[in-house]
Scaffold this active site. Structure first.
Site, PDB file in Angstrom:
ATOM      1  N   CYS A 164     -11.176 -35.489  53.507  1.00  0.00           N
ATOM      2  CA  CYS A 164     -10.769 -35.952  54.836  1.00  0.00           C
ATOM      3  C   CYS A 164     -10.137 -37.324  54.662  1.00  0.00           C
ATOM      4  O   CYS A 164     -10.837 -38.339  54.564  1.00  0.00           O
ATOM      5  CB  CYS A 164     -11.951 -36.021  55.797  1.00  0.00           C
TER       6      CYS A 164
ATOM      7  N   GLN B 106     -14.781 -35.179  62.141  1.00  0.00           N
ATOM      8  CA  GLN B 106     -15.516 -35.222  60.877  1.00  0.00           C
ATOM      9  C   GLN B 106     -16.563 -36.339  60.917  1.00  0.00           C
ATOM     10  O   GLN B 106     -16.337 -37.386  61.539  1.00  0.00           O
ATOM     11  CB  GLN B 106     -14.581 -35.469  59.676  1.00  0.00           C
TER      12      GLN B 106
ATOM     13  N   CYS C 168      -4.816 -35.139  60.905  1.00  0.00           N
ATOM     14  CA  CYS C 168      -5.542 -34.636  59.736  1.00  0.00           C
ATOM     15  C   CYS C 168      -4.843 -35.196  58.510  1.00  0.00           C
ATOM     16  O   CYS C 168      -3.708 -34.806  58.195  1.00  0.00           O
ATOM     17  CB  CYS C 168      -5.554 -33.105  59.702  1.00  0.00           C
TER      18      CYS C 168
END
Length: 289
Positions: free
Chosen positions: A76, A47, A225
């Site tokens: 995120c 990301q 994540c």
């Protein structure tokens, strides 16, 4: 020429989640999908967290979150810790509020100097909120499987939105024993998920400990994540298979997730690691319209 040419950036990781932090608060520019993909071709990331000028008083920045395929995400968690680490390191702050597509996120220094806590907000469970392509009254489990009908390899995931869609498949064996590189893209792009989904395999070790592995929407197999860890912890608590405060083990490291009972907010605590700082070469964007 792209406004990103010669602009500085910071490369970090949040327990293995590869993050680029790009502060554009001094530039009036919205990163395009082509620019995001160009950056990923030279500085590989899961990301890219782009700080833009805040829209509201009392917030530090509006954060746009890009996956390495150029698509945008609403959340995120690991990337937010990296942003917080950079901002706090420069300003000396110990708390701040940031704007995202998923809403306002409150962040603060964790219980140790290298730990940061992000309030990821309230999870959503309605089928239209996730979203799903068809109605499911109970999203603790939905009808979805991979493999033979009478002996599925993966089946009946829990689905949760943390500002982005998550499907959590509960497994009895080691999460590394499943071919997530094969199943991940099939499930991410399944028609039941009109906006695609993050796919997680999770094994509940005990009520205080969960191990997990994630195929990330728009990024692929990832070592971590944060929003998936939040979704998994919440989903396990909804099923009454785990406590509201749990220790999460991901391939890249450890996170502590609390689904706070008094207001249902999800708090994620973990590290953020600086790797290097650089500048984008103008040639990187030569073919970008």
């Amino acid at each position: 020429m792209s406004p990103l040419a010669n602009h500085s950036f910071v490369k970090m990781n949040g327990i293995g989640n590869e993050i680029v932090v790009l502060d554009l608060r001094d530039v009036k520019h919205v990163v395009t999908p082509d620019e995001a993909r160009a950056v990923a071709s030279r500085v590989p990331y899961d990301q890219m967290m782009v700080l833009q000028r805040p829209r509201f008083d009392g917030t530090e920045a509006f954060i746009r979150i890009y996956n390495n395929d150029g698509s945008e995400s609403g959340a995120c968690g690991n990337g937010m810790r990296c942003v917080v680490s950079q901002v706090f390191g420069k300003t000396g702050q110990t708390s701040a509020t940031f704007e995202t597509r998923a809403g306002l996120l409150n962040c603060w220094q964790g219980p140790a100097p290298d730990l940061y806590t992000v309030d990821m907000g309230v999870p959503r469970f309605g089928w239209q909120d996730i979203p799903l392509a068809e109605e499911f009254r109970d999203t603790r489990y939905i009808e979805l499987q991979i493999g033979p009908i009478d002996a599925p390899i993966l089946h009946s995931p829990s689905v949760v939105s943390m500002g982005n869609p998550h499907a959590v498949f509960w497994v009895d064996n080691d999460v590394n024993s499943y071919d997530l590189e094969r199943f991940g893209p099939l499930l991410e792009n399944h028609p039941i998920f009109p906006e695609r989904a993050n796919i997680t395999l999770a094994q509940i070790v005990d009520r205080d400990h969960i191990t997990m592995r994630t195929w990330e929407r728009g990024a692929g197999l990832t070592r971590a994540c944060g929003s998936a860890a939040c979704a998994t912890a919440v989903a396990a608590a909804r099923l009454k298979r785990a406590n509201r405060l749990v220790h999460m083990t991901l391939p890249g490291g450890e996170l502590t997730i609390e689904w706070r009972e008094r207001d249902d907010h999800v708090l994620m605590t973990g590290t953020a690691t600086f790797e290097f700082e650089g500048r984008f070469e103008p040639a990187l964007f030569a073919s970008v319209a």
